[in-house]
Scaffold this motif. Sequence first.
Motif, PDB file in Angstrom:
ATOM      1  N   GLY A 297       0.799  -1.219   0.000  1.00 24.50           N
ATOM      2  CA  GLY A 297       0.000   0.000   0.000  1.00 24.50           C
ATOM      3  C   GLY A 297       0.827   1.262   0.000  1.00 24.50           C
ATOM      4  O   GLY A 297       0.319   2.349   0.285  1.00 24.50           O
ATOM      5  N   ASP A 298       2.125   1.156  -0.362  1.00 19.59           N
ATOM      6  CA  ASP A 298       3.029   2.309  -0.336  1.00 19.59           C
ATOM      7  C   ASP A 298       3.355   2.857  -1.722  1.00 19.59           C
ATOM      8  O   ASP A 298       4.113   3.817  -1.832  1.00 19.59           O
ATOM      9  N   TRP A 299       2.815   2.257  -2.771  1.00 12.25           N
ATOM     10  CA  TRP A 299       3.198   2.655  -4.129  1.00 12.25           C
ATOM     11  C   TRP A 299       2.853   4.106  -4.425  1.00 12.25           C
ATOM     12  O   TRP A 299       3.627   4.820  -5.066  1.00 12.25           O
ATOM     13  N   ASN A 300       1.704   4.577  -3.941  1.00  8.90           N
ATOM     14  CA  ASN A 300       1.310   5.961  -4.217  1.00  8.90           C
ATOM     15  C   ASN A 300       2.199   6.967  -3.504  1.00  8.90           C
ATOM     16  O   ASN A 300       2.171   8.159  -3.838  1.00  8.90           O
ATOM     17  N   ASP A 301       2.952   6.517  -2.515  1.00 14.63           N
ATOM     18  CA  ASP A 301       3.831   7.404  -1.755  1.00 14.63           C
ATOM     19  C   ASP A 301       5.296   7.143  -2.074  1.00 14.63           C
ATOM     20  O   ASP A 301       6.181   7.509  -1.296  1.00 14.63           O
ATOM     21  N   THR A 302       5.531   6.523  -3.229  1.00 16.65           N
ATOM     22  CA  THR A 302       6.892   6.208  -3.663  1.00 16.65           C
ATOM     23  C   THR A 302       7.166   6.833  -5.016  1.00 16.65           C
ATOM     24  O   THR A 302       6.296   6.852  -5.891  1.00 16.65           O
ATOM     25  N   LEU A 303       8.381   7.328  -5.177  1.00 20.09           N
ATOM     26  CA  LEU A 303       8.829   7.878  -6.453  1.00 20.09           C
ATOM     27  C   LEU A 303      10.162   7.222  -6.800  1.00 20.09           C
ATOM     28  O   LEU A 303      11.096   7.244  -5.994  1.00 20.09           O
ATOM     29  N   GLY A 335       3.061   5.808  -8.112  1.00 22.17           N
ATOM     30  CA  GLY A 335       1.612   5.866  -8.157  1.00 22.17           C
ATOM     31  C   GLY A 335       1.064   7.243  -8.452  1.00 22.17           C
ATOM     32  O   GLY A 335      -0.068   7.374  -8.930  1.00 22.17           O
ATOM     33  N   ARG A 336       1.836   8.291  -8.174  1.00 21.69           N
ATOM     34  CA  ARG A 336       1.388   9.662  -8.441  1.00 21.69           C
ATOM     35  C   ARG A 336       1.942  10.219  -9.744  1.00 21.69           C
ATOM     36  O   ARG A 336       1.694  11.380 -10.078  1.00 21.69           O
ATOM     37  N   VAL A 337       2.688   9.420 -10.488  1.00 22.20           N
ATOM     38  CA  VAL A 337       3.342   9.905 -11.709  1.00 22.20           C
ATOM     39  C   VAL A 337       2.328  10.056 -12.839  1.00 22.20           C
ATOM     40  O   VAL A 337       1.469   9.202 -13.049  1.00 22.20           O
ATOM     41  N   ARG A 338       2.432  11.155 -13.561  1.00 20.62           N
ATOM     42  CA  ARG A 338       1.672  11.353 -14.798  1.00 20.62           C
ATOM     43  C   ARG A 338       2.490  10.726 -15.933  1.00 20.62           C
ATOM     44  O   ARG A 338       3.467  11.309 -16.398  1.00 20.62           O
ATOM     45  N   GLY A 339       2.112   9.544 -16.329  1.00 24.92           N
ATOM     46  CA  GLY A 339       2.885   8.827 -17.320  1.00 24.92           C
ATOM     47  C   GLY A 339       2.889   9.489 -18.685  1.00 24.92           C
ATOM     48  O   GLY A 339       2.033  10.310 -19.008  1.00 24.92           O
ATOM     49  N   GLY A 340       3.883   9.146 -19.480  1.00 21.30           N
ATOM     50  CA  GLY A 340       3.970   9.668 -20.837  1.00 21.30           C
ATOM     51  C   GLY A 340       5.383  10.085 -21.185  1.00 21.30           C
ATOM     52  O   GLY A 340       6.327   9.916 -20.405  1.00 21.30           O
ATOM     53  N   LEU A 341       5.535  10.624 -22.388  1.00 18.70           N
ATOM     54  CA  LEU A 341       6.818  11.126 -22.866  1.00 18.70           C
ATOM     55  C   LEU A 341       6.931  12.613 -22.573  1.00 18.70           C
ATOM     56  O   LEU A 341       6.007  13.380 -22.865  1.00 18.70           O
ATOM     57  N   TYR A 342       8.052  13.022 -22.013  1.00 11.08           N
ATOM     58  CA  TYR A 342       8.306  14.424 -21.691  1.00 11.08           C
ATOM     59  C   TYR A 342       9.567  14.878 -22.408  1.00 11.08           C
ATOM     60  O   TYR A 342      10.510  14.102 -22.586  1.00 11.08           O
ATOM     61  N   GLY A 343       9.587  16.139 -22.803  1.00  8.63           N
ATOM     62  CA  GLY A 343      10.726  16.664 -23.526  1.00  8.63           C
ATOM     63  C   GLY A 343      10.655  16.327 -25.008  1.00  8.63           C
ATOM     64  O   GLY A 343       9.776  15.602 -25.468  1.00  8.63           O
ATOM     65  N   GLN A 344      11.622  16.851 -25.743  1.00  9.21           N
ATOM     66  CA  GLN A 344      11.649  16.649 -27.188  1.00  9.21           C
ATOM     67  C   GLN A 344      12.405  15.380 -27.554  1.00  9.21           C
ATOM     68  O   GLN A 344      13.418  15.046 -26.941  1.00  9.21           O
TER      69      GLN A 344
END
Length: 395
Positions: A297-303, A335-344
């Motif tokens: 239950g710690d995934w949302n509080d992990t980066l 768990g809080r990450v906005r997934g996707g490609l960032y940058g050029q």
Amino acid sequence: MKRREFLSMAAATGAALSMPRAFSAPVPTSGVVPQPHACATAAGRRGKLLILIELKGGNDGLNTVVPFADSAYYTLRRHIAIPRDRVIALDERMALHPSLRSLLPLWRSGQLAVVQGVGCAQASPSHFRSTEIWDTGSRADVYRREGWLTRAFAQWRVPQVRASVATFGSVEAGPFAGLSFAHASRGAWTHVLDPDDAPCANRSKVNQAEDDRVTGGAFYAPIAQLSRPTTFLDSIDAALRTLRTALVSTKPGSYGAIRVTLDGFDTHANQPERHAALLEQLAQGCAMLHAELARRGDWNDTLIITYSEFGRSARENMVRGTEHGGAAAHFVMGGRVRGGLYGQPPDLARLDTTGQLPVEIDFRRLYATVLGPFWALDAREVLQDDVKQLPLLRA
């Protein structure tokens, strides 16, 4: 979850690693003055865990996140490019190396961000100096001794807040350089010599000197004769067991930072096979972390953030390898990450004067994102510069 259950999820391969070290400590009493909002809110919030994965040696970003639609990529890398029919496409231009398949569930669930073009402007080609720059969170022309996480921990001065740190796979202090455990009371922090002993960590033999500093020298303590993890997956497993036992982890009012090092990315020759094996270990290790932290239950509080001292050259060399390079892609998971490609995407028609990919995103923006949105600390005070965060996290 038992160690054998983890290892049944992902077979351990290659890459010998160094001695694991783990520490849990009260908040340092010296350093940067904390911002009021950080101290006022930290104690009442659920803890936040940062896991840094160091890709030691300089990871080849172009073969990790592959610009498979760019013909220049195949021209520059006739012998080491990843074939179009083997890549794992993320969109119409970019793809993952096939060895990173274990990351696909995180990508599909929107919990994996790929940040492209990350690096340090005017970086040094030296492993030592470039690693120092990343560990201290500094510009290339600034020299500091303290790690960036050491300066971050100095902001937590509320008695109810506890900070835990650990490193596996490296004997170097890295981002924890200069971390002070001054004035630690007996039993207030744990020094785990061997991760296999983590369930019964010995609190009675730690150095209780009034100014006990975790420095590079201290990381070479007299433990060379003890057993150690032999693969990256062993280090991941040791880190998870330490989290469950010796460290505060993500309990309310506590904060943690773990670094796990995967060595071997200095691929000057015969890169394809070596790099593929390393990336497979990376992906499997991240899958292990996700599985266990989600179960707890710690995934949302992990980066989770990957980093490396530099990328590799855009052009292959004569021995199926690459030289020290410039910018590269890095991964951010949680768990809080906005997934996707960032940058050029990498523009291989616009290499710099040395033939390297230019830096598009200052690596310190990753740190600013941890410090501000994730930990609610003052990133400007820690980084001692005005560094903008990246929009990687959900509220």
